[in-house]
Design a protein around this motif. Structure first.
Motif, PDB file in Angstrom:
ATOM      1  N   ILE A 464       0.855  -1.231  -0.046  1.00  0.00           N
ATOM      2  CA  ILE A 464      -0.018   0.133  -0.136  1.00  0.00           C
ATOM      3  C   ILE A 464       0.918   1.168   0.116  1.00  0.00           C
ATOM      4  O   ILE A 464       1.689   1.454   0.810  1.00  0.00           O
ATOM      5  N   LYS A 465       0.872   1.945  -1.208  1.00  0.00           N
ATOM      6  CA  LYS A 465       1.613   3.139  -1.055  1.00  0.00           C
ATOM      7  C   LYS A 465       1.285   4.170  -0.210  1.00  0.00           C
ATOM      8  O   LYS A 465      -0.048   4.262   0.005  1.00  0.00           O
ATOM      9  N   ASP A 466       2.031   4.977   0.135  1.00  0.00           N
ATOM     10  CA  ASP A 466       1.714   6.210   0.794  1.00  0.00           C
ATOM     11  C   ASP A 466       0.546   7.130   0.355  1.00  0.00           C
ATOM     12  O   ASP A 466      -0.381   7.309   1.277  1.00  0.00           O
ATOM     13  N   ASP A 467       0.546   6.998  -0.671  1.00  0.00           N
ATOM     14  CA  ASP A 467      -0.352   7.932  -1.680  1.00  0.00           C
ATOM     15  C   ASP A 467      -1.926   7.476  -1.320  1.00  0.00           C
ATOM     16  O   ASP A 467      -2.816   8.222  -1.444  1.00  0.00           O
ATOM     17  N   ASP A 468      -1.835   6.062  -0.903  1.00  0.00           N
ATOM     18  CA  ASP A 468      -3.402   5.306  -1.160  1.00  0.00           C
ATOM     19  C   ASP A 468      -3.499   5.258   0.622  1.00  0.00           C
ATOM     20  O   ASP A 468      -4.688   4.320   0.711  1.00  0.00           O
ATOM     21  N   TRP A 469      -2.552   5.542   1.559  1.00  0.00           N
ATOM     22  CA  TRP A 469      -3.204   5.446   2.934  1.00  0.00           C
ATOM     23  C   TRP A 469      -3.622   6.360   3.452  1.00  0.00           C
ATOM     24  O   TRP A 469      -3.157   7.486   3.493  1.00  0.00           O
ATOM     25  N   GLN A 470      -4.937   5.834   3.982  1.00  0.00           N
ATOM     26  CA  GLN A 470      -5.621   7.081   4.645  1.00  0.00           C
ATOM     27  C   GLN A 470      -5.921   6.277   5.887  1.00  0.00           C
ATOM     28  O   GLN A 470      -6.747   5.493   6.058  1.00  0.00           O
ATOM     29  N   GLN A 471      -5.592   6.770   7.071  1.00  0.00           N
ATOM     30  CA  GLN A 471      -5.618   6.063   8.341  1.00  0.00           C
ATOM     31  C   GLN A 471      -7.247   6.052   8.848  1.00  0.00           C
ATOM     32  O   GLN A 471      -7.645   5.139   9.388  1.00  0.00           O
ATOM     33  N   ASP A 472      -7.995   7.135   8.520  1.00  0.00           N
ATOM     34  CA  ASP A 472      -9.420   7.315   8.698  1.00  0.00           C
ATOM     35  C   ASP A 472      -9.979   6.016   7.961  1.00  0.00           C
ATOM     36  O   ASP A 472     -11.052   5.887   8.468  1.00  0.00           O
ATOM     37  N   ARG A 473      -9.636   5.634   6.892  1.00  0.00           N
ATOM     38  CA  ARG A 473     -10.292   4.744   6.237  1.00  0.00           C
ATOM     39  C   ARG A 473      -9.573   3.172   6.470  1.00  0.00           C
ATOM     40  O   ARG A 473     -10.228   2.146   5.844  1.00  0.00           O
ATOM     41  N   MET A 474      -8.677   3.097   7.280  1.00  0.00           N
ATOM     42  CA  MET A 474      -8.057   1.818   7.354  1.00  0.00           C
ATOM     43  C   MET A 474      -8.457   1.075   8.677  1.00  0.00           C
ATOM     44  O   MET A 474      -7.782   0.289   9.187  1.00  0.00           O
ATOM     45  N   GLY A 475      -9.481   1.691   9.191  1.00  0.00           N
ATOM     46  CA  GLY A 475      -9.850   1.038  10.578  1.00  0.00           C
ATOM     47  C   GLY A 475      -8.910   1.091  11.951  1.00  0.00           C
ATOM     48  O   GLY A 475      -8.264   1.867  11.827  1.00  0.00           O
ATOM     49  N   ASP A 476      -8.666  -0.224  12.316  1.00  0.00           N
ATOM     50  CA  ASP A 476      -7.883  -0.431  13.261  1.00  0.00           C
ATOM     51  C   ASP A 476      -6.387  -1.078  12.914  1.00  0.00           C
ATOM     52  O   ASP A 476      -5.674  -1.322  13.690  1.00  0.00           O
ATOM     53  N   ILE A 477      -6.130  -0.889  11.700  1.00  0.00           N
ATOM     54  CA  ILE A 477      -4.795  -1.380  10.840  1.00  0.00           C
ATOM     55  C   ILE A 477      -3.790  -0.443  11.389  1.00  0.00           C
ATOM     56  O   ILE A 477      -3.957   0.955  11.116  1.00  0.00           O
ATOM     57  N   PRO A 478      -2.574  -0.588  12.234  1.00  0.00           N
ATOM     58  CA  PRO A 478      -1.757   0.216  12.360  1.00  0.00           C
ATOM     59  C   PRO A 478      -1.104   0.731  11.106  1.00  0.00           C
ATOM     60  O   PRO A 478      -0.913   0.150   9.994  1.00  0.00           O
ATOM     61  N   PRO A 479      -0.369   2.040  11.127  1.00  0.00           N
ATOM     62  CA  PRO A 479       0.402   2.601   9.693  1.00  0.00           C
ATOM     63  C   PRO A 479       1.549   1.852   9.445  1.00  0.00           C
ATOM     64  O   PRO A 479       2.182   1.955   8.375  1.00  0.00           O
ATOM     65  N   ASP A 480       1.982   1.025  10.362  1.00  0.00           N
ATOM     66  CA  ASP A 480       3.278   0.002  10.082  1.00  0.00           C
ATOM     67  C   ASP A 480       3.121  -1.179   9.671  1.00  0.00           C
ATOM     68  O   ASP A 480       4.061  -2.265   9.522  1.00  0.00           O
ATOM     69  N   ALA A 481       1.684  -1.597   9.249  1.00  0.00           N
ATOM     70  CA  ALA A 481       1.390  -3.118   8.736  1.00  0.00           C
ATOM     71  C   ALA A 481       0.456  -3.039   7.422  1.00  0.00           C
ATOM     72  O   ALA A 481      -0.296  -2.038   7.514  1.00  0.00           O
ATOM     73  N   ALA A 482       0.638  -3.826   6.653  1.00  0.00           N
ATOM     74  CA  ALA A 482      -0.226  -4.140   5.377  1.00  0.00           C
ATOM     75  C   ALA A 482      -0.624  -5.642   5.570  1.00  0.00           C
ATOM     76  O   ALA A 482      -0.074  -6.395   4.867  1.00  0.00           O
ATOM     77  N   PRO A 483      -1.646  -5.958   6.336  1.00  0.00           N
ATOM     78  CA  PRO A 483      -2.121  -7.292   6.432  1.00  0.00           C
ATOM     79  C   PRO A 483      -2.958  -7.800   5.146  1.00  0.00           C
ATOM     80  O   PRO A 483      -3.729  -7.000   4.797  1.00  0.00           O
ATOM     81  N   ALA A 484      -2.818  -8.860   4.960  1.00  0.00           N
ATOM     82  CA  ALA A 484      -3.809  -9.599   3.997  1.00  0.00           C
ATOM     83  C   ALA A 484      -4.750 -10.565   4.739  1.00  0.00           C
ATOM     84  O   ALA A 484      -4.274 -11.406   5.383  1.00  0.00           O
ATOM     85  N   PRO A 485      -6.131 -10.220   5.101  1.00  0.00           N
ATOM     86  CA  PRO A 485      -6.963 -10.973   5.996  1.00  0.00           C
ATOM     87  C   PRO A 485      -6.893 -12.336   5.206  1.00  0.00           C
ATOM     88  O   PRO A 485      -7.363 -12.642   4.358  1.00  0.00           O
ATOM     89  N   GLY A 486      -6.833 -13.291   6.122  1.00  0.00           N
ATOM     90  CA  GLY A 486      -6.592 -14.609   5.725  1.00  0.00           C
ATOM     91  C   GLY A 486      -5.559 -15.197   5.081  1.00  0.00           C
ATOM     92  O   GLY A 486      -5.358 -16.398   4.963  1.00  0.00           O
ATOM     93  N   GLY A 487      -4.636 -14.105   4.748  1.00  0.00           N
ATOM     94  CA  GLY A 487      -3.274 -14.603   4.341  1.00  0.00           C
ATOM     95  C   GLY A 487      -3.111 -14.314   2.943  1.00  0.00           C
ATOM     96  O   GLY A 487      -4.296 -14.245   2.169  1.00  0.00           O
TER      97      GLY A 487
END
Length: 648
Positions: A464-487
């Motif tokens: 996830i590029k910085d340009d596409d990262w909006q914390q208010d739209r990322m729920g509880d995902i911390p800014p230092d992680a890009a997780p794939a749900p279920g892998g």
């Protein structure tokens, strides 16, 4: 009560009997038919497919005979699970039965092209709008936004190189202009010549990207405009130059088989759930797409024609976007004027709007800018993409973004594709996952390896590029992680890309990927990634070999260390990726990639087993993921594209 049961049985029997009796075949013949005919035999065929389809009831068959059907067909009802409607060409053969959205007067040469500039080979005809596509003998001409661009074979406002053919519309004089290749590759340079067929499409659609329906019937060659189960089979047609898509459906339970798609911005389209105006509309579920041929030729071939001198000149431009030389047809960011323009771009891909339970198998995606984009699969659930051939793709074969769920990608052959698989969320949670990528083969031919004018990408584009990262739209995902749900599970793939990377990492270094597992693969590429450091990916049981690295990477590590990272604790590294090493048949190509090991190869047993993977993984490995001791893809058969029917 007994009487009621007997009555019910009688009604059921009569219903089934009446359906069987009513089952009929309806005939359409564009060359010899008439819509005033009864349509019940070929000799008494209808002239239009629309008339034959309107007559069809559950269990019926519609047969179309050779010809060009200049129609925009609407289907308003379907069959049943036990009595589907079959709409078919009389024989599976390219260009035998064409459903065309092209301007008939131009396609049939009823009007002549005026030679405007003999030195440039520039021709024009009077015209009322800018078409979406123009084909010359099935070659998809490049859409230049202005006449000046067409004259220069360059996107002037973007300071970006073009190709040696194309079309443009001049709204001031109301003329359509074309320039065909001067070397005659696609036929004569004069569009008036008998050996040239020009197919000019309707206007593009609505919305930012020109893919949303308008009130024009020519948005589509064929549209299913009802909701619920269709139970319809569409079989054996050539779809040509619609405004938006060859086939559009809001109905589910549809089979699309043995078709060709030329000059289609999208081959098969359905409403996308993320489009606000489509949220309340029905969505197409359980669509089977098999044995079709999709192309945007010569999208990739044009890139091969860019000379090293032209590429070097382009790369002297100051902006980074100028240095990428294969984005002529992209039509979206990052160029200020988007080259061909958003509503005309090719990045929309072959399919759009897959919802729940789509199966895409045994298709041939050939010479395209994009095959299955995020608009195709990115909002799907439980899609199954397998046994396809993706060949000569300028950008991505399959994009999982923004939020594909439970997506299986397996037993596909991917050849000469810039970046085959993409996980690049650009919106908000939920992020794509789980994603299963297994038993695929990715190859790069010597011709593409030597194609200095083209850029080389990576087999996996992740992050996830910085340009596409909006914390208010990322729920509880911390800014230092890009997780794939279920892998994101990449297992038992065979990758041989001597001029490419294994990874494009879109995350900034501090944002690590999470729950990404690369297990029991064969990874042979030029290098691992554009930067050093821990990506967050779990590697294990892989055979890995690289032959180079970026200077910034070599400043902090070595090529053997990169291979060791990609191999993982139980994997093996190779010092050479082009010569036979330890029983691995190198270099890999179509002749040996399906069985890459010699019988006595020790490398065939270096993969980890399920128990070891379970111990290494932070989440439980899914049951549908095959884990074997032999790395790389298992041998599989692949038959793609339209196939003759038994009754041909």
């Amino acid at each position: 009560m007994k009487h009621q049961k007997l009555t019910a049985l009688a009604i059921t029997f009569l219903t089934v009997f009446s359906l069987n009796v009513r089952s009929a075949t309806w005939h359409a013949d564009a060359a010899k038919g008439r819509d005033t005919n009864p349509g019940t035999t070929r000799a008494a065929a209808f002239a239009t497919l629309q008339r034959a389809i309107d007559a069809a009831q559950p269990g019926d068959t519609v047969v179309a005979y050779p010809g060009i059907y200049y129609e925009h067909i609407t289907i308003r009802r379907g069959g049943t699970a036990s009595a589907p409607i079959r709409i078919m060409a009389d024989r599976v053969e390219r260009d035998r039965v064409i459903i065309s959205g092209a301007q008939r007067n131009i396609r049939e040469k009823r009007i002549a092209w005026e030679l405007v500039d003999p030195d440039l080979g520039l021709y024009r005809v009077p015209f009322d709008y800018r078409p979406t596509r123009v084909l010359a003998n099935r070659a998809d001409l490049l859409a230049y936004p202005t006449l000046a661009d067409l004259r220069a074979f360059r996107f002037i406002a973007d300071d970006y190189l073009g190709h040696k053919h194309g079309f443009a519309y001049d709204p001031e004089t109301k003329h359509l202009y074309v320039r065909l290749r001067s070397d005659g590759r696609y036929g004569p340079t004069d569009p008036n010549a008998d050996a040239v067929t020009l197919s000019v499409s309707p206007p593009t659609g609505a919305g930012r990207f020109g893919v949303e329906p308008t009130k024009r019937p020519d948005n589509y060659n064929l549209a299913l405009r009802f909701s619920g189960p269709a139970h319809i089979v569409i079989d054996g047609f050539t779809f040509e130059t619609p405004g938006i898509a060859g086939i559009y459906t809001t109905a589910s339970d549809l089979t699309i088989r043995n078709n060709w798609f030329y000059g289609c911005r999208i081959g098969i389209a359905a409403p996308r759930a993320d489009i606000p105006e489509a949220c309340s509309k029905p969505h197409a579920n359980r669509v089977l797409v098999e044995h079709n041929y999709f192309t945007q030729f010569p999208a990739f071939t044009d890139i091969e024609d860019i000379t090293p001198a032209e590429a070097a000149d382009q790369r002297t431009r100051p902006e980074w976007r100028h240095k990428i030389v294969h984005w002529q047809r992209k039509g979206t960011r990052p160029h200020p004027n988007q080259t061909v323009g958003y509503p005309y771009g090719y990045e929309v891909g072959a399919i759009r709007g897959a919802a729940d339970g789509w199966e895409i198998r045994n298709n041939h995606f050939y010479d395209m800018f994009e095959a299955l984009s995020g608009g195709a699969i990115g909002h799907s659930a439980n899609a199954n993409i397998h046994h396809n051939r993706f060949e000569r793709i300028c950008d991505n074969a399959i994009e999982t973004e923004p939020r594909a769920r439970n997506l299986r990608i397996h037993h596909n052959l991917v050849i000469d594709t810039f970046e085959p698989f993409s996980w690049q969320p650009q919106a908000a949670v939920p992020l794509p996952g789980p994603i299963f990528v297994y038993d695929n083969i990715i190859l790069q031919t010597p011709r593409t390896q030597a194609m200095l004018a083209a850029n080389t990408g990576a087999s996996f584009k992740l992050g996830i590029k910085d340009d596409d990262w909006q914390q208010d739209r990322m729920g509880d995902i911390p800014p230092d992680a890009a997780p794939a749900p279920g892998g994101f599970w990449a297992a038992h793939n065979t990758v041989f890309t001597p001029s490419g990377r294994l990874l494009t990492l879109l995350n900034p270094p501090q944002r690590r990927l999470r729950d990404f597992y690369f297990i029991n693969n064969i990874f042979l590429a030029h290098t691992l990634a554009p930067r050093a450091g821990d990506s967050g990916i779990v590697f294990d049981g892989n055979i890995a070999g690289f032959q180079g690295a970026f200077p910034s990477v070599l400043a902090v590590t070595t090529i053997p260390a990169l291979a060791s990272t990609a191999a993982g604790p139980h994997g093996r590294t190779l010092p050479n990726i082009t010569e036979n090493t330890e029983g691995l048949r190198l270099p890999l190509d179509e002749s040996n990639a399906f069985a890459p090991f010699t019988p006595d190869s020790a490398l065939a047993k270096v993969g980890i087993d399920l128990a070891a993977l379970t111990k290494a993984a932070a989440i439980a490995p899914p049951g549908q993921l095959p884990i074997r001791s032999t790395p790389g893809a298992a041998k599989f058969d692949i038959i793609v594209g339209p196939q003759p029917r038994a009754d041909n």
